[in-house]
Write an enzyme that holds these catalytic residues in place. Structure first.
Site, short mmCIF file in Angstrom:
data_model
loop_
_atom_site.label_atom_id
_atom_site.label_comp_id
_atom_site.label_asym_id
_atom_site.label_seq_id
_atom_site.Cartn_x
_atom_site.Cartn_y
_atom_site.Cartn_z
N VAL A 1 2.99 -7.98 0.38
CA VAL A 1 1.92 -8.92 0.02
C VAL A 1 0.65 -8.20 0.49
O VAL A 1 0.34 -8.19 1.67
CB VAL A 1 2.11 -10.29 0.70
CG1 VAL A 1 0.94 -11.21 0.36
CG2 VAL A 1 3.43 -10.92 0.28
N PRO A 2 -0.05 -7.56 -0.45
CA PRO A 2 -1.02 -6.51 -0.10
C PRO A 2 -2.37 -7.00 0.42
O PRO A 2 -3.41 -6.83 -0.23
CB PRO A 2 -1.17 -5.75 -1.42
CG PRO A 2 -0.95 -6.79 -2.46
CD PRO A 2 0.11 -7.70 -1.89
N CYS A 3 -2.38 -7.53 1.62
CA CYS A 3 -3.63 -7.98 2.24
C CYS A 3 -4.56 -6.80 2.51
O CYS A 3 -5.77 -6.99 2.66
CB CYS A 3 -3.36 -8.78 3.50
SG CYS A 3 -2.27 -7.99 4.68
N HIS A 4 -4.03 -5.59 2.54
CA HIS A 4 -4.87 -4.40 2.74
C HIS A 4 -5.79 -4.13 1.56
O HIS A 4 -6.74 -3.37 1.68
CB HIS A 4 -3.99 -3.16 3.03
CG HIS A 4 -3.06 -2.79 1.91
ND1 HIS A 4 -1.83 -3.41 1.76
CD2 HIS A 4 -3.18 -1.91 0.91
CE1 HIS A 4 -1.22 -2.89 0.70
NE2 HIS A 4 -2.03 -1.98 0.16
#
Length: 161
Positions: free
Chosen positions: A126-129
């Site tokens: 879950v690409p919060c970056h």
């Protein structure tokens, strides 16, 4: 359903993978902010994590841009909405907190989006970056800004495209 976890090596350090049944419920980095604590992870048991570890390995090798892993996102309704929206950001692209807030129909909620983003329990997948400040700057990442920079550089120029 009981939880279990395992630890895998990666280019960003050890990753703790946490599952409930067949669903992945967490990926935590060493020294990550908002780390819930090892006591919540259940016993260490590598059984059933091969598909996640394999896909993470492919991602870090530049061979994968999306993941096919069953996820269970545990949080408030708003947090889950933010995290589901993160899954829509393609690898190699970024969005600002304000852009996410607008997509969610709450254009003045960029700070709330940032708080939810920071509590994302399933980093990398879950690409919060992929969320950046309004001016495109790298801001706040639970795993630390060097890791955020590494992941974004990997996706932009590390052979994923």
């Amino acid at each position: 359903m009981s939880r279990r976890h395992t630890v895998v090596d990666s280019p960003v350090g050890e990753l703790t993978l946490v599952a409930e049944g067949d669903d992945l419920v967490g990926i935590y980095m060493e020294d990550q902010r908002h780390h819930p604590g090892l006591e919540t992870f259940g016993p260490r048991d590598g059984h059933g994590f091969d598909h996640v570890a394999d896909q993470l390995g492919e991602y870090f090798e530049g061979e994968r841009t999306a993941f096919d892993v069953p996820l269970r996102l545990a949080g408030t309704e708003f947090q889950r909405k933010v995290w589901r929206e993160l899954l829509e950001i393609p690898a190699g692209e970024t969005r600002t907190y304000g852009q996410l807030a607008a997509v969610l129909g709450r254009p003045t909620a960029s700070r709330a989006v940032g708080l939810a983003n920071g509590k994302n329990p399933i980093s990398i997948i879950v690409p919060c970056h992929r969320v950046v400040g309004a001016n495109g700057s790298l801001t706040g990442y639970g795993g630390g800004l060097p890791r955020k920079r590494f992941l974004l550089e990997l996706e932009r120029g590390g052979g994923l495209f």
